[in-house]
Design a protein around this motif. Structure first.
Motif, PDB file in Angstrom:
ATOM      1  N   ILE A  45       5.942  -4.094 -23.087  1.00  0.00           N
ATOM      2  CA  ILE A  45       6.485  -3.896 -24.433  1.00  0.00           C
ATOM      3  C   ILE A  45       5.426  -3.303 -25.359  1.00  0.00           C
ATOM      4  O   ILE A  45       4.232  -3.531 -25.213  1.00  0.00           O
ATOM      5  N   VAL A  46       5.930  -2.529 -26.310  1.00  0.00           N
ATOM      6  CA  VAL A  46       5.107  -1.976 -27.382  1.00  0.00           C
ATOM      7  C   VAL A  46       5.769  -2.381 -28.693  1.00  0.00           C
ATOM      8  O   VAL A  46       6.992  -2.338 -28.826  1.00  0.00           O
ATOM      9  N   THR A  47       4.962  -2.819 -29.641  1.00  0.00           N
ATOM     10  CA  THR A  47       5.473  -3.188 -30.951  1.00  0.00           C
ATOM     11  C   THR A  47       4.426  -2.859 -32.008  1.00  0.00           C
ATOM     12  O   THR A  47       3.234  -2.779 -31.719  1.00  0.00           O
ATOM     13  N   GLU A  48       4.904  -2.669 -33.212  1.00  0.00           N
ATOM     14  CA  GLU A  48       4.031  -2.234 -34.311  1.00  0.00           C
ATOM     15  C   GLU A  48       3.203  -3.381 -34.862  1.00  0.00           C
ATOM     16  O   GLU A  48       3.677  -4.506 -35.008  1.00  0.00           O
ATOM     17  N   VAL A  49       1.970  -3.056 -35.171  1.00  0.00           N
ATOM     18  CA  VAL A  49       1.096  -3.954 -35.912  1.00  0.00           C
ATOM     19  C   VAL A  49       0.843  -3.270 -37.254  1.00  0.00           C
ATOM     20  O   VAL A  49       0.539  -2.085 -37.304  1.00  0.00           O
ATOM     21  N   MET A  50       1.030  -4.011 -38.339  1.00  0.00           N
ATOM     22  CA  MET A  50       0.975  -3.393 -39.669  1.00  0.00           C
ATOM     23  C   MET A  50      -0.226  -3.826 -40.502  1.00  0.00           C
ATOM     24  O   MET A  50      -0.474  -3.254 -41.552  1.00  0.00           O
ATOM     25  N   ASP A  51      -0.950  -4.824 -40.043  1.00  0.00           N
ATOM     26  CA  ASP A  51      -2.018  -5.391 -40.855  1.00  0.00           C
ATOM     27  C   ASP A  51      -3.112  -5.907 -39.930  1.00  0.00           C
ATOM     28  O   ASP A  51      -2.801  -6.398 -38.833  1.00  0.00           O
ATOM     29  N   THR A  52      -4.342  -5.828 -40.368  1.00  0.00           N
ATOM     30  CA  THR A  52      -5.443  -6.321 -39.535  1.00  0.00           C
ATOM     31  C   THR A  52      -5.264  -7.799 -39.186  1.00  0.00           C
ATOM     32  O   THR A  52      -5.681  -8.238 -38.124  1.00  0.00           O
ATOM     33  N   ARG A  53      -4.621  -8.560 -40.059  1.00  0.00           N
ATOM     34  CA  ARG A  53      -4.412  -9.992 -39.801  1.00  0.00           C
ATOM     35  C   ARG A  53      -3.411 -10.246 -38.689  1.00  0.00           C
ATOM     36  O   ARG A  53      -3.328 -11.362 -38.181  1.00  0.00           O
ATOM     37  N   GLN A  54      -2.636  -9.234 -38.308  1.00  0.00           N
ATOM     38  CA  GLN A  54      -1.632  -9.385 -37.258  1.00  0.00           C
ATOM     39  C   GLN A  54      -2.135  -8.953 -35.876  1.00  0.00           C
ATOM     40  O   GLN A  54      -1.488  -9.230 -34.869  1.00  0.00           O
ATOM     41  N   ASP A  63       2.001  -5.314 -24.768  1.00  0.00           N
ATOM     42  CA  ASP A  63       1.207  -4.586 -23.777  1.00  0.00           C
ATOM     43  C   ASP A  63       0.603  -3.325 -24.367  1.00  0.00           C
ATOM     44  O   ASP A  63      -0.325  -2.759 -23.798  1.00  0.00           O
ATOM     45  N   MET A  64       1.146  -2.892 -25.487  1.00  0.00           N
ATOM     46  CA  MET A  64       0.674  -1.706 -26.191  1.00  0.00           C
ATOM     47  C   MET A  64       0.921  -1.934 -27.677  1.00  0.00           C
ATOM     48  O   MET A  64       1.938  -2.512 -28.067  1.00  0.00           O
ATOM     49  N   LEU A  65      -0.020  -1.503 -28.502  1.00  0.00           N
ATOM     50  CA  LEU A  65       0.123  -1.630 -29.951  1.00  0.00           C
ATOM     51  C   LEU A  65       0.593  -0.315 -30.536  1.00  0.00           C
ATOM     52  O   LEU A  65       0.146   0.747 -30.122  1.00  0.00           O
ATOM     53  N   GLN A  66       1.473  -0.400 -31.519  1.00  0.00           N
ATOM     54  CA  GLN A  66       1.916   0.787 -32.233  1.00  0.00           C
ATOM     55  C   GLN A  66       1.348   0.756 -33.647  1.00  0.00           C
ATOM     56  O   GLN A  66       1.424  -0.267 -34.315  1.00  0.00           O
ATOM     57  N   ILE A  67       0.771   1.869 -34.058  1.00  0.00           N
ATOM     58  CA  ILE A  67       0.371   2.059 -35.454  1.00  0.00           C
ATOM     59  C   ILE A  67       1.381   3.040 -36.020  1.00  0.00           C
ATOM     60  O   ILE A  67       1.462   4.190 -35.585  1.00  0.00           O
ATOM     61  N   GLY A  68       2.170   2.574 -36.955  1.00  0.00           N
ATOM     62  CA  GLY A  68       3.244   3.388 -37.502  1.00  0.00           C
ATOM     63  C   GLY A  68       2.759   4.459 -38.455  1.00  0.00           C
ATOM     64  O   GLY A  68       1.599   4.469 -38.895  1.00  0.00           O
ATOM     65  N   MET A  72      -0.947   5.228 -40.544  1.00  0.00           N
ATOM     66  CA  MET A  72      -1.759   6.178 -39.797  1.00  0.00           C
ATOM     67  C   MET A  72      -3.153   6.342 -40.393  1.00  0.00           C
ATOM     68  O   MET A  72      -4.115   6.580 -39.678  1.00  0.00           O
ATOM     69  N   GLN A  73      -3.279   6.197 -41.688  1.00  0.00           N
ATOM     70  CA  GLN A  73      -4.580   6.356 -42.328  1.00  0.00           C
ATOM     71  C   GLN A  73      -5.130   5.037 -42.867  1.00  0.00           C
ATOM     72  O   GLN A  73      -5.988   5.028 -43.739  1.00  0.00           O
ATOM     73  N   ASN A  74      -4.678   3.941 -42.291  1.00  0.00           N
ATOM     74  CA  ASN A  74      -5.250   2.628 -42.580  1.00  0.00           C
ATOM     75  C   ASN A  74      -6.394   2.445 -41.580  1.00  0.00           C
ATOM     76  O   ASN A  74      -6.219   1.922 -40.488  1.00  0.00           O
ATOM     77  N   PHE A  75      -7.551   2.922 -41.964  1.00  0.00           N
ATOM     78  CA  PHE A  75      -8.669   3.022 -41.028  1.00  0.00           C
ATOM     79  C   PHE A  75      -9.165   1.664 -40.545  1.00  0.00           C
ATOM     80  O   PHE A  75      -9.577   1.530 -39.395  1.00  0.00           O
ATOM     81  N   ASP A  76      -9.108   0.646 -41.388  1.00  0.00           N
ATOM     82  CA  ASP A  76      -9.489  -0.697 -40.942  1.00  0.00           C
ATOM     83  C   ASP A  76      -8.549  -1.176 -39.833  1.00  0.00           C
ATOM     84  O   ASP A  76      -8.984  -1.763 -38.849  1.00  0.00           O
ATOM     85  N   LEU A  77      -7.255  -0.919 -39.993  1.00  0.00           N
ATOM     86  CA  LEU A  77      -6.279  -1.306 -38.979  1.00  0.00           C
ATOM     87  C   LEU A  77      -6.492  -0.527 -37.687  1.00  0.00           C
ATOM     88  O   LEU A  77      -6.437  -1.094 -36.591  1.00  0.00           O
ATOM     89  N   LEU A  78      -6.747   0.767 -37.792  1.00  0.00           N
ATOM     90  CA  LEU A  78      -7.011   1.577 -36.598  1.00  0.00           C
ATOM     91  C   LEU A  78      -8.201   1.017 -35.822  1.00  0.00           C
ATOM     92  O   LEU A  78      -8.148   0.878 -34.589  1.00  0.00           O
ATOM     93  N   GLN A  79      -9.256   0.676 -36.528  1.00  0.00           N
ATOM     94  CA  GLN A  79     -10.453   0.155 -35.867  1.00  0.00           C
ATOM     95  C   GLN A  79     -10.201  -1.210 -35.243  1.00  0.00           C
ATOM     96  O   GLN A  79     -10.623  -1.468 -34.113  1.00  0.00           O
ATOM     97  N   GLU A  80      -9.547  -2.089 -35.963  1.00  0.00           N
ATOM     98  CA  GLU A  80      -9.283  -3.440 -35.447  1.00  0.00           C
ATOM     99  C   GLU A  80      -8.375  -3.377 -34.216  1.00  0.00           C
ATOM    100  O   GLU A  80      -8.610  -4.071 -33.227  1.00  0.00           O
ATOM    101  N   ALA A  81      -7.354  -2.549 -34.270  1.00  0.00           N
ATOM    102  CA  ALA A  81      -6.464  -2.390 -33.122  1.00  0.00           C
ATOM    103  C   ALA A  81      -7.220  -1.802 -31.937  1.00  0.00           C
ATOM    104  O   ALA A  81      -7.039  -2.229 -30.791  1.00  0.00           O
ATOM    105  N   ALA A  82      -8.080  -0.842 -32.196  1.00  0.00           N
ATOM    106  CA  ALA A  82      -8.849  -0.197 -31.123  1.00  0.00           C
ATOM    107  C   ALA A  82      -9.746  -1.195 -30.405  1.00  0.00           C
ATOM    108  O   ALA A  82      -9.936  -1.110 -29.189  1.00  0.00           O
TER     109      ALA A  82
END
Length: 114
Positions: A45-54, A63-68, A72-82
């Motif tokens: 499954i893939v589902t969206e994560v919208m906040d670093t706290r999530q 199994d996969m994270l989605q950045i909606g 796309m330009q929430n750089f803190d979220l991109l880094q935390e998800a990565a």
């Protein structure tokens, strides 16, 4: 679904909405439901994560994270998800350039998640 060619399932536990009064998903309850569906179907499954706290709780269930597109330009979220080292589905925001989208992907790559 598998017989029809599906290789993964995408479902929204958290739903970004313009209005705080609109349905915004079931959150952790939906993550548990998605995990049940994975167990029944054997499909990741893939589902969206919208906040670093999530990130941690979503990573536990998906199994996969989605950045909606809206993040796309929430750089803190991109880094935390990565940092989870999980595959990331990065959606492109309407009106953003290809350069902007690739730049967002570079934030993920820069954390060692390719």
């Amino acid at each position: 679904m598998r017989a029809a060619g599906a290789t993964l399932l995408r479902g929204g536990a958290y739903k970004p909405r313009s209005s705080p009064y609109a349905f915004r998903g079931l959150g952790e309850e939906a993550l548990a439901l998605l995990a049940e569906v994975r167990a029944e179907t054997g499909l990741p499954i893939v589902t969206e994560v919208m906040d670093t706290r999530q990130v941690d709780v979503v990573a536990e269930h998906a199994d996969m994270l989605q950045i909606g597109a809206r993040n796309m330009q929430n750089f803190d979220l991109l880094q935390e998800a990565a940092r989870t080292r999980m595959p990331i589905l990065l959606k492109r925001a309407f009106g953003s350039s290809l350069r902007d989208w690739l730049g967002a992907a570079e934030y993920i790559l820069n954390e060692g998640n390719d």
